[in-house]
Design an enzyme around this catalytic site. Structure first.
Site, PDB file in Angstrom:
ATOM      1  N   GLU A   8       0.367   5.087  13.573  1.00 23.33           N
ATOM      2  CA  GLU A   8       0.663   6.315  12.845  1.00 23.33           C
ATOM      3  C   GLU A   8       0.446   7.535  13.720  1.00 23.33           C
ATOM      4  O   GLU A   8       1.252   8.481  13.720  1.00 23.33           O
ATOM      5  CB  GLU A   8      -0.189   6.414  11.586  1.00 23.33           C
ATOM      6  CG  GLU A   8       0.186   7.602  10.718  1.00 23.33           C
ATOM      7  CD  GLU A   8      -0.514   7.606   9.362  1.00 23.33           C
ATOM      8  OE1 GLU A   8      -0.071   8.366   8.487  1.00 23.33           O
ATOM      9  OE2 GLU A   8      -1.501   6.861   9.190  1.00 23.33           O
TER      10      GLU A   8
ATOM     11  N   CYS B 229       0.799  -1.222   0.000  1.00 24.14           N
ATOM     12  CA  CYS B 229       0.000   0.000   0.000  1.00 24.14           C
ATOM     13  C   CYS B 229       0.834   1.274   0.000  1.00 24.14           C
ATOM     14  O   CYS B 229       0.276   2.377  -0.008  1.00 24.14           O
ATOM     15  CB  CYS B 229      -0.952  -0.012   1.196  1.00 24.14           C
ATOM     16  SG  CYS B 229      -2.121  -1.390   1.148  1.00 24.14           S
TER      17      CYS B 229
ATOM     18  N   PHE C  76       1.987  -3.418   3.805  1.00 22.98           N
ATOM     19  CA  PHE C  76       2.300  -4.724   4.366  1.00 22.98           C
ATOM     20  C   PHE C  76       3.752  -5.094   4.045  1.00 22.98           C
ATOM     21  O   PHE C  76       4.253  -4.810   2.953  1.00 22.98           O
ATOM     22  CB  PHE C  76       1.375  -5.792   3.777  1.00 22.98           C
ATOM     23  CG  PHE C  76       0.008  -5.838   4.407  1.00 22.98           C
ATOM     24  CD1 PHE C  76      -0.294  -5.113   5.538  1.00 22.98           C
ATOM     25  CD2 PHE C  76      -0.991  -6.632   3.848  1.00 22.98           C
ATOM     26  CE1 PHE C  76      -1.550  -5.166   6.115  1.00 22.98           C
ATOM     27  CE2 PHE C  76      -2.253  -6.695   4.407  1.00 22.98           C
ATOM     28  CZ  PHE C  76      -2.538  -5.960   5.547  1.00 22.98           C
TER      29      PHE C  76
ATOM     30  N   HIS D 167      -9.725   2.677   0.638  1.00 21.44           N
ATOM     31  CA  HIS D 167      -8.296   2.391   0.524  1.00 21.44           C
ATOM     32  C   HIS D 167      -8.013   1.767  -0.837  1.00 21.44           C
ATOM     33  O   HIS D 167      -8.366   0.614  -1.092  1.00 21.44           O
ATOM     34  CB  HIS D 167      -7.877   1.443   1.654  1.00 21.44           C
ATOM     35  CG  HIS D 167      -6.398   1.292   1.801  1.00 21.44           C
ATOM     36  ND1 HIS D 167      -5.487   1.863   0.942  1.00 21.44           N
ATOM     37  CD2 HIS D 167      -5.652   0.618   2.722  1.00 21.44           C
ATOM     38  CE1 HIS D 167      -4.267   1.571   1.321  1.00 21.44           C
ATOM     39  NE2 HIS D 167      -4.332   0.810   2.401  1.00 21.44           N
TER      40      HIS D 167
ATOM     41  N   HIS E  59      -1.610   8.377   6.128  1.00 26.20           N
ATOM     42  CA  HIS E  59      -2.004   7.098   5.530  1.00 26.20           C
ATOM     43  C   HIS E  59      -3.406   6.739   6.017  1.00 26.20           C
ATOM     44  O   HIS E  59      -4.260   6.367   5.226  1.00 26.20           O
ATOM     45  CB  HIS E  59      -0.987   6.033   5.924  1.00 26.20           C
ATOM     46  CG  HIS E  59      -1.166   4.730   5.223  1.00 26.20           C
ATOM     47  ND1 HIS E  59      -1.199   4.618   3.853  1.00 26.20           N
ATOM     48  CD2 HIS E  59      -1.308   3.452   5.709  1.00 26.20           C
ATOM     49  CE1 HIS E  59      -1.353   3.348   3.512  1.00 26.20           C
ATOM     50  NE2 HIS E  59      -1.431   2.626   4.612  1.00 26.20           N
TER      51      HIS E  59
ATOM     52  N   LYS F  42      -8.949   8.599   2.995  1.00 32.11           N
ATOM     53  CA  LYS F  42      -9.570   7.278   2.939  1.00 32.11           C
ATOM     54  C   LYS F  42     -10.955   7.245   3.571  1.00 32.11           C
ATOM     55  O   LYS F  42     -11.730   6.325   3.304  1.00 32.11           O
ATOM     56  CB  LYS F  42      -8.646   6.240   3.582  1.00 32.11           C
ATOM     57  CG  LYS F  42      -7.367   6.026   2.785  1.00 32.11           C
ATOM     58  CD  LYS F  42      -6.485   4.944   3.394  1.00 32.11           C
ATOM     59  CE  LYS F  42      -5.225   4.725   2.576  1.00 32.11           C
ATOM     60  NZ  LYS F  42      -4.253   5.832   2.704  1.00 32.11           N
TER      61      LYS F  42
END
Length: 408
Positions: free
Chosen positions: A312, A161, A396, A336, A301, A331
């Site tokens: 985060e 991502c 990931f 996403h 993010h 998002k």
């Protein structure tokens, strides 16, 4: 020797908020959530997504659309808009000096799933000979190169991502090293299909707020329970600022610095203290020659997953010593879009700099009490003195990328 500045001269966006930069920016600034029950996901555990509305590949791409996968359609559409926005006419540029770098998180499940189904039923002669060129990660970069005559390096990047943001980092380096004069860079993803949805559902990553799909994606909210699968593409045109000025191109912003890192911790979980993301953030600031106090906004993010948002948020609090600038996440509105997300958010960060307007996070009603953040909700926030912003991306496998963009 003084290092050249890198300019952003063009933007192209295809997102669940709409096709094109104006439609996307309008939707995000309105805080309009796009998640809905998806008929194409009927029967899977979590049948909701954020899809690009009204997208017709033949209209957008032309007569060759039949041989391309959907993520390529989205990428090529965004690239065409970005090049036009940058006032480039591809037949007139030196194609050998134009590069393409596109981040994609997963290969095409549309093409793969169809081929697997046919081979399982021993229908070998029915498998399309176009399956391989449609499913591979490099297809978007390759088709952009072919369509626009970009004959320099054509690269595919996959850092889950963080792919779209990582692609922009690589593109900036191609310009700084002098290997290219222009680079079209960003990300694309079209993963709103049963295989991807089911796999993320089995991981426990997706929101299950099926009675309220529009309210399901809620970054940094105390009641968040996962992300909503989205799709889209974002392509930016980058070139050296002096070159852009010389051809009287519109310079939207400067790509001042970037930082990348790896957690080296877990294949799916972020480092619990956000050590890798913090390293990337500080590296980006150092690359840009800025201090934390110089950053007036963070486009986070912000996936809406319990773990990512917590990590985060704690990381941002450390970087900014407990006094974070206004934080948003697209998002909440767009879902996403995996490998495309970092590029889409970079484009939104450029627009924030240009308009001095920070879009709100859709759906976030109650900030997680464990986080000390200044989040933007309900309505846009105006920042007349905004000079620099940061955009964060994580993937990931522990991939982190942070971009620093500055006003011209």
């Amino acid at each position: 020797m003084t290092r050249p500045q890198i300019a952003v001269t063009g933007l192209g966006l295809v997102t669940p908020a709409g096709i094109g930069v104006p439609a996307t920016w309008s939707g995000v600034c309105a805080g309009r959530a796009t998640a809905a029950i998806d008929p194409d996901l009927d029967g899977v555990p979590v049948p909701m997504s954020c899809r690009v509305p009204g997208f017709d590949a033949r209209t957008a791409v032309g007569s060759q659309a039949w041989r391309m996968d959907r993520f390529v359609h989205l990428a090529l559409t965004a690239a065409t808009e970005a090049v036009a926005d940058a006032k480039w006419d591809p037949p007139t540029w030196d194609g050998a000096r134009v590069g393409v770098v596109v981040g994609v998180g997963t290969e095409s499940k549309y093409a793969t799933a169809l081929a697997v189904e046919k081979t399982q039923h021993r229908q070998y002669e029915s498998v399309s000979p176009l399956t391989v060129p449609r499913m591979t990660l490099n297809a978007a970069a390759a088709e952009i190169s072919i369509a626009l005559g970009a004959l320099g390096p054509s690269l595919a990047v996959s850092t889950a991502c963080a792919s779209g943001a990582t692609a922009l980092c690589m593109a900036r380096d191609l310009l700084l090293t002098g290997r290219c004069d222009v680079v079209l860079a960003g990300g694309a993803e079209a993963a709103c299909e049963p295989v991807t949805s089911t796999c993320f559902s089995r991981m426990g990553a997706l929101s299950t707020r099926l009675r309220d799909p529009a309210g399901a994606s809620r970054p940094f909210d105390a009641d968040r329970d996962g992300f909503v699968l989205g799709e889209g593409a974002g392509i930016l045109v980058l070139e050296r600022n002096d070159d852009a000025r010389a051809r009287r191109a519109p310079v939207r912003a400067l790509f001042a610095g970037h930082g990348t890192s790896s957690d080296g911790y877990h294949y799916a979980a972020a480092h619990p203290e956000g050590a890798g993301l913090e390293r990337a953030f500080r590296a980006a600031l150092n690359d840009a020659g800025l201090e934390p106090d110089d950053i007036g906004h963070v486009n986070a993010h912000g996936t809406s997953t319990p773990m990512n948002d917590r990590v985060e948020g704690l990381t941002l609090a450390r970087v900014f010593a407990g006094h974070t600038p206004p934080v948003t996440s697209a998002k909440g509105a767009l879902g996403h879009s995996l490998g495309a997300a970092g590029a889409i958010e970079a484009a939104l960060s450029v627009l924030t700099l240009q308009t001095r307007t920070i879009p709100p996070i859709a759906n976030t009603d109650r900030l997680d009490p464990d986080l000390d953040l200044d989040i933007v909700t309900k309505a846009v926030r105006n920042r007349p003195a905004l000079r620099a912003v940061a955009s964060t991306s994580c993937g990931f496998g522990g991939h982190n990328a942070v971009l620093v963009l500055a006003a011209c």
